[in-house]
Enzyme design. Structure first.
Site, PDB file in Angstrom:
ATOM      1  CD1 TRP A  22     -13.079   6.171  44.288  1.00  0.00           C
ATOM      2  CD2 TRP A  22     -13.641   8.094  43.312  1.00  0.00           C
ATOM      3  NE1 TRP A  22     -14.084   5.892  43.403  1.00  0.00           N
ATOM      4  CE2 TRP A  22     -14.458   7.059  42.779  1.00  0.00           C
ATOM      5  CE3 TRP A  22     -13.829   9.382  42.831  1.00  0.00           C
ATOM      6  CZ2 TRP A  22     -15.433   7.299  41.811  1.00  0.00           C
ATOM      7  CZ3 TRP A  22     -14.799   9.612  41.865  1.00  0.00           C
ATOM      8  CH2 TRP A  22     -15.591   8.587  41.373  1.00  0.00           C
ATOM      9  CG  ASP A  23     -15.265   4.398  47.800  1.00  0.00           C
ATOM     10  OD1 ASP A  23     -14.402   4.459  46.911  1.00  0.00           O
ATOM     11  OD2 ASP A  23     -16.007   3.418  47.966  1.00  0.00           O
ATOM     12  CD  GLU A 160     -13.239   0.668  39.507  1.00  0.00           C
ATOM     13  OE1 GLU A 160     -14.184  -0.123  39.774  1.00  0.00           O
ATOM     14  OE2 GLU A 160     -12.457   1.114  40.361  1.00  0.00           O
ATOM     15  CE  LYS A 272     -17.540  -1.288  38.965  1.00  0.00           C
ATOM     16  NZ  LYS A 272     -16.262  -1.775  39.487  1.00  0.00           N
ATOM     17  CD  GLN A 273     -17.517   3.636  39.655  1.00  0.00           C
ATOM     18  OE1 GLN A 273     -17.127   2.483  39.610  1.00  0.00           O
ATOM     19  NE2 GLN A 273     -17.329   4.418  40.694  1.00  0.00           N
TER      20      GLN A 273
HETATM   21  O1  IFM Z   1     -13.812   3.069  44.866  1.00  0.00           O
HETATM   22  C1  IFM Z   1     -14.770   2.151  44.405  1.00  0.00           C
HETATM   23  C2  IFM Z   1     -14.715   2.138  42.899  1.00  0.00           C
HETATM   24  O2  IFM Z   1     -15.017   3.406  42.359  1.00  0.00           O
HETATM   25  C3  IFM Z   1     -15.676   1.108  42.364  1.00  0.00           C
HETATM   26  N1  IFM Z   1     -15.332  -0.191  42.881  1.00  0.00           N
HETATM   27  C4  IFM Z   1     -15.392  -0.234  44.340  1.00  0.00           C
HETATM   28  C5  IFM Z   1     -14.478   0.792  44.981  1.00  0.00           C
HETATM   29  C6  IFM Z   1     -14.646   0.767  46.500  1.00  0.00           C
HETATM   30  O3  IFM Z   1     -15.949   1.107  46.865  1.00  0.00           O
END
Ligand code: IFM
Length: 454
Positions: A22-23, A160, A272-273
């Site tokens: 999704w990046d 995640e 995490k994010q």
């Molecule tokens: O897509 C990301 C994910 O959101 C977090 N872990 C790494 C992936 C790839 O950059």
């Protein structure tokens, strides 16, 4: 040659083996949409090319429509490994391929944003609408009716640290947004391309019952927006988890889930994010300022920034809120991901999404650009260290040049042909002509409307 896209480390390193996540649509694509739309189109055509594999993945999981691979390469089959071996010998399951269905939301968001910025109807007719419809079908088959609402059970949001949760608010709200955009695209084609529409309707076997069902789901999908005191619960049960303030672990040299261990992290509110904070950015129009402020503050204290995708989005939302010191902190943090190797893995390639996120932080955050169906608005809030900021955006074949002088004026020039609408965020947009120069003045308190310059 089959269409190609940009992977997590682009062509600069071997980490993630060229997989596309999704990046690409959420973090990298916006830069291309507004600067090189032909590249953006090629990237979306890559997703179109992988539709058969996405349909197959949905079918195998018991859904309709298309579920794109979390980690995608040439054919679009799921490339995410089910588990990895830790240096300790422990087998660590990877559940992203099974549960991170928000990949579909990112792709629909990319399709819609590209079409809205370019009005490339040929793309919509020949690829974009089909992607939107197949994603809408995925969500429609994915939801379950319980109580008086639709729910999305067993899912993983961007955070995640928490796998297999129920009603991840980011996923639910983006799914509702996707369903509405799919209906809009269908209505647009029916109205403006009736002949193509008939052909398209036959090939996709779409009927009005299906689109009415999408509206019903979008209207009734569970979202725990105001749980208590304006807080959005990241997923069902999140507020019952152990509360940990990330500041208690600063400074640190390792990721928080490594310091605390996977299980303790999953049993906590550590994030995490950007997850809820992603909504504060993408779906700002559906929230009010109090909710955005409250949730930014709440999740900022609980976010570990364990992904390179995170700092730029926190910085962007902070900039829009006028929290400029915090925004600058995250701007530096995002900029140093590869330059200072602050995630310790820059040798595996540049973090392409972090670069796309930096661009978004500057343009959508510090310059405060917002894009709607009508046009573009902005509300710059530049750091005290910056005298000004200049950038250009391509908008419906017109190149817009923005020149911002901090707390003084925004100058706007446009090259191309025709009219376009721009305004100060929060006010009515005004229609302008290419070839003229316009300015908006800072009156010491707020940005005033654009007027033509002498
Ligand atoms: O897509 C990301 C994910 O959101 C977090 N872990 C790494 C992936 C790839 O950059």
């Amino acid at each position: 040659m089959s269409p190609r896209s940009i992977s997590a480390r682009a062509l600069t390193g071997t980490i993630y083996k060229g997989h596309i996540f999704w990046d690409t649509e959420m973090f990298i694509l916006p830069f291309f949409i507004y600067t090189h739309p032909e590249c953006a189109r090629a990237m979306l055509m890559y997703r179109y090319h992988t539709l058969p594999a996405a349909r197959e993945k949905a079918r195998q999981m018991g859904y309709r429509g298309a579920l794109f691979a979390w980690g995608s390469t040439i054919t679009g089959e799921e490339m995410t490994p089910p588990a990895v071996l830790a240096p300790t010998g422990e087998v660590i399951p990877i559940l992203s391929g099974k549960f991170e269905h928000h990949i579909d939301a990112a792709i629909a968001y990319g399709v819609w944003s590209y079409w809205n910025a370019t009005l490339d109807d040929e793309f919509l007719l020949n690829a974009g609408a089909e992607i939107l419809i197949e994603i809408a079908r995925l969500w429609a088959s994915r939801v379950k009716w319980k109580g008086s609402k639709y729910h999305i059970f067993n899912v993983e949001g961007p955070d995640e640290y928490h796998e297999d949760v129920n009603d991840n608010t980011y996923t639910n709200m983006m799914a509702a947004w996707n369903l509405r955009r799919a209906v809009e695209a269908v209505n647009y084609l029916r109205e403006f391309y009736p002949a193509d529409w008939l052909r398209f309707q036959n090939s996709t076997e779409l009927d009005s019952k299906e689109t009415s069902q999408w509206v019903d789901i979008a209207d009734n999908l569970y979202k725990d927006i105001v749980h208590s005191s304006n807080l959005i619960e990241q997923f069902d049960g999140y507020f019952d988890l152990q509360d940990i303030d990330v500041r208690n672990y600063e400074p640190r040299t390792a990721a928080l889930d490594i310091i605390l261990g996977r299980e303790k992290t999953a049993a906590s509110q550590l994030v995490k994010q950007a997850d809820v904070v992603m909504i504060l950015y993408l779906l700002e129009d559906e929230l009010n300022k109090e909710i955005i402020e409250r949730n930014f503050e709440y999740y900022d204290r609980r976010t570990a920034h364990g992904s390179s995708l995170c700092p730029s989005i926190y910085g962007l939302v902070a900039a829009r809120l006028g929290l400029i010191d915090i925004a600058m902190h995250y701007f530096h943090k995002a900029g140093q991901i590869d330059l200072a190797n602050n995630m310790g893995n820059a040798s595996g390639g540049v973090h392409a999404a972090a670069l796309g996120g930096l661009w978004q932080q500057v343009v959508m955050g510090f310059a405060g650009i917002r894009v709607s169906r009508e046009g573009i608005s902005l509300y710059p809030r530049l750091p005290a260290q910056w005298k000004g900021l200049k950038f250009s955006l391509l908008w419906r074949n017109i190149r817009l040049y923005f020149e911002i002088e901090r707390d003084r004026q925004i100058k706007l020039a446009a090259k191309g042909e025709g009219k376009f609408k721009v305004g100060v965020y929060g006010r009515a947009l005004k229609e302008f002509m290419t070839g003229q120069v316009y300015a908006a003045i800072w009156d010491g308190n707020t940005w005033c409307d654009f007027v033509e310059m002498d």
